[in-house]
Design a protein around this motif. Sequence first.
Motif, mmCIF file in Angstrom:
data_model
loop_
_atom_site.group_PDB
_atom_site.id
_atom_site.type_symbol
_atom_site.label_atom_id
_atom_site.label_comp_id
_atom_site.label_asym_id
_atom_site.label_seq_id
_atom_site.Cartn_x
_atom_site.Cartn_y
_atom_site.Cartn_z
ATOM 1 N N UNK A 53 -2.351 10.831 -2.194
ATOM 2 C CA UNK A 53 -1.420 11.937 -2.468
ATOM 3 C C UNK A 53 0.032 11.449 -2.397
ATOM 4 N N UNK A 54 0.282 10.436 -1.557
ATOM 5 C CA UNK A 54 1.662 10.022 -1.298
ATOM 6 C C UNK A 54 2.120 8.838 -2.125
ATOM 7 N N UNK A 55 1.163 8.020 -2.549
ATOM 8 C CA UNK A 55 1.548 6.818 -3.285
ATOM 9 C C UNK A 55 0.387 6.356 -4.147
ATOM 10 N N UNK A 56 0.698 6.018 -5.397
ATOM 11 C CA UNK A 56 -0.311 5.448 -6.286
ATOM 12 C C UNK A 56 0.258 4.129 -6.795
ATOM 13 N N UNK A 57 -0.443 3.036 -6.543
ATOM 14 C CA UNK A 57 0.038 1.746 -7.042
ATOM 15 C C UNK A 57 -0.440 0.592 -6.185
ATOM 16 N N UNK A 58 0.106 -0.599 -6.500
ATOM 17 C CA UNK A 58 -0.236 -1.827 -5.782
ATOM 18 C C UNK A 58 0.243 -1.720 -4.329
ATOM 19 N N UNK A 59 -0.565 -2.111 -3.333
ATOM 20 C CA UNK A 59 -0.086 -1.944 -1.941
ATOM 21 C C UNK A 59 1.095 -2.864 -1.612
ATOM 22 N N UNK A 60 1.302 -3.885 -2.413
ATOM 23 C CA UNK A 60 2.464 -4.750 -2.151
ATOM 24 C C UNK A 60 3.786 -4.038 -2.421
ATOM 25 N N UNK A 61 3.750 -2.967 -3.218
ATOM 26 C CA UNK A 61 4.987 -2.231 -3.524
ATOM 27 C C UNK A 61 5.072 -0.903 -2.766
ATOM 28 N N UNK A 62 4.293 -0.768 -1.740
ATOM 29 C CA UNK A 62 4.195 0.509 -1.018
ATOM 30 C C UNK A 62 5.551 0.870 -0.366
ATOM 31 N N UNK A 63 5.953 2.166 -0.386
ATOM 32 C CA UNK A 63 7.238 2.517 0.248
ATOM 33 C C UNK A 63 7.209 2.287 1.765
ATOM 34 N N UNK A 64 8.415 2.107 2.325
ATOM 35 C CA UNK A 64 8.529 1.742 3.747
ATOM 36 C C UNK A 64 7.817 2.705 4.693
ATOM 37 N N UNK A 65 7.858 4.023 4.375
ATOM 38 C CA UNK A 65 7.245 4.960 5.324
ATOM 39 C C UNK A 65 5.713 4.890 5.304
ATOM 40 N N UNK A 66 5.149 4.123 4.360
ATOM 41 C CA UNK A 66 3.686 3.953 4.355
ATOM 42 C C UNK A 66 3.274 2.513 4.706
ATOM 43 N N UNK A 67 4.237 1.743 5.236
ATOM 44 C CA UNK A 67 3.948 0.340 5.551
ATOM 45 C C UNK A 67 2.798 0.178 6.545
ATOM 46 N N UNK A 68 2.649 1.186 7.418
ATOM 47 C CA UNK A 68 1.565 1.139 8.407
ATOM 48 C C UNK A 68 0.211 0.996 7.717
ATOM 49 N N UNK A 69 0.042 1.685 6.578
ATOM 50 C CA UNK A 69 -1.245 1.634 5.850
ATOM 51 C C UNK A 69 -1.469 0.230 5.297
ATOM 52 N N UNK A 70 -0.400 -0.363 4.743
ATOM 53 C CA UNK A 70 -0.519 -1.721 4.191
ATOM 54 C C UNK A 70 -0.928 -2.698 5.316
ATOM 55 N N UNK A 71 -0.240 -2.588 6.460
ATOM 56 C CA UNK A 71 -0.567 -3.474 7.585
ATOM 57 C C UNK A 71 -1.995 -3.269 8.060
ATOM 58 N N UNK A 72 -2.401 -2.009 8.115
ATOM 59 C CA UNK A 72 -3.762 -1.710 8.573
ATOM 60 C C UNK A 72 -4.794 -2.355 7.649
ATOM 61 N N UNK A 73 -4.606 -2.197 6.326
ATOM 62 C CA UNK A 73 -5.562 -2.784 5.368
ATOM 63 C C UNK A 73 -5.564 -4.310 5.531
ATOM 64 N N UNK A 74 -4.368 -4.913 5.594
ATOM 65 C CA UNK A 74 -4.298 -6.373 5.702
ATOM 66 C C UNK A 74 -4.910 -6.880 7.014
ATOM 67 N N UNK A 75 -4.603 -6.206 8.124
ATOM 68 C CA UNK A 75 -5.150 -6.646 9.416
ATOM 69 C C UNK A 75 -6.675 -6.501 9.460
ATOM 70 N N UNK A 76 -7.172 -5.424 8.851
ATOM 71 C CA UNK A 76 -8.630 -5.221 8.840
ATOM 72 C C UNK A 76 -9.291 -6.296 7.972
ATOM 73 N N UNK A 77 -8.685 -6.597 6.804
ATOM 74 C CA UNK A 77 -9.242 -7.653 5.941
ATOM 75 C C UNK A 77 -9.218 -8.999 6.665
ATOM 76 N N UNK A 78 -8.146 -9.241 7.433
ATOM 77 C CA UNK A 78 -8.026 -10.483 8.188
ATOM 78 C C UNK A 78 -9.171 -10.582 9.208
ATOM 79 N N UNK A 79 -9.384 -9.487 9.930
ATOM 80 C CA UNK A 79 -10.447 -9.459 10.941
ATOM 81 C C UNK A 79 -11.818 -9.710 10.297
ATOM 82 N N UNK A 80 -11.967 -9.220 9.048
ATOM 83 C CA UNK A 80 -13.239 -9.373 8.346
ATOM 84 C C UNK A 80 -13.342 -10.707 7.590
#
Length: 309
Positions: A53-80
């Motif tokens: 609802x808040x953002x549609x696009x590549x996660x590398x271009x995600x707006x600053x207020x949604x950076x937490x989501x980008x970090x969460x996806x990256x950290x989870x992928x790292x763990x996996x």
Amino acid sequence: MTNQAIGHSHAKIILMGEHSVVYGQPAIALPIPKIDLNVKIVEKNIGIFLNSKYYVGDINNIPNDLLGIKNLINDTLHKLNKEASCFEMTIESSIPSERGMGSSAATSVAIVKSLYNYFNKPLDKDTLLELSNIEETITHGNPSGLDTATAGSDNPVWFIRNRVLNEIDFNLNAVLVIADSGIKGRTDIAINYVKQQLTHKNKETMESIKHIGELVTKAKHDIENNNPCELGLLMSENQKELKNLKVSNDKIDELVEIANRNGSLGTKLTGSGLGGCIIALAKDMNDAKTIENALLKAGALETWIQPFN
Ligand SMILES: C[C@@](O)(CCO)CC(=O)[O-]
């Protein structure tokens, strides 16, 4: 066949103990399964595409207020060990945002679950909470972990920061009315507001926090022994203390007053406050409907009725 997976979570309501839980006091929270959120992942060729609802696009271009989501996806992928993955992630939610119903915690929990499902990896509760709190910490600064614990649980939660996390034996014959004030409340601002009062060693704030902890401990006993009238009184006392912490506001106070005048056994804000939702404890479904109608008439945006059994 294209690889795909789903992660599911739900809204939460804090029955008692918000804010004081950040400072080590106990809290009681409930999952609300009918207000839910789904994250769907579908394999794709290039990069990671977010569809929300808040953002549609590549996660590398995600707006600053949604950076937490980008970090969460990256950290989870790292763990996996799956950093080089490519997929489209779609988030669909019926949880109102910034209303104290844990929409950001539910998003985090469902993202982690969806990624573990996508890669067919078992996910234990500790890992789920550890990863989900990454986004919460970026977004809210100093979360207790209660929101993610409840978004990740199918049962009511009795929670003490960093110490105990288990389920409470709910034996209560009563009905909860949840009403959205229509005013957005920002958890980060509310948490900081209380923190500032404590930094200035405001004695009244320290006493309120301690007192809320005592009320919550008594409430656990009343919930387990089916004492809805006593629980209602404790909820109203909790609301007085939340007012002392200055996280209530005029609209919340007005809705609390109206619920109380229309038969509520006890009413308080739920979540971080400064807007968001109130909860009123009703004796039975009839009383719940009366309270609900009065709140809607007074301008509540949306209401939900949640029986305890
Ligand atoms: C205000 C607070 O107690 C609840 C927010 O839903 C913050 C937290 O527990 O992290």
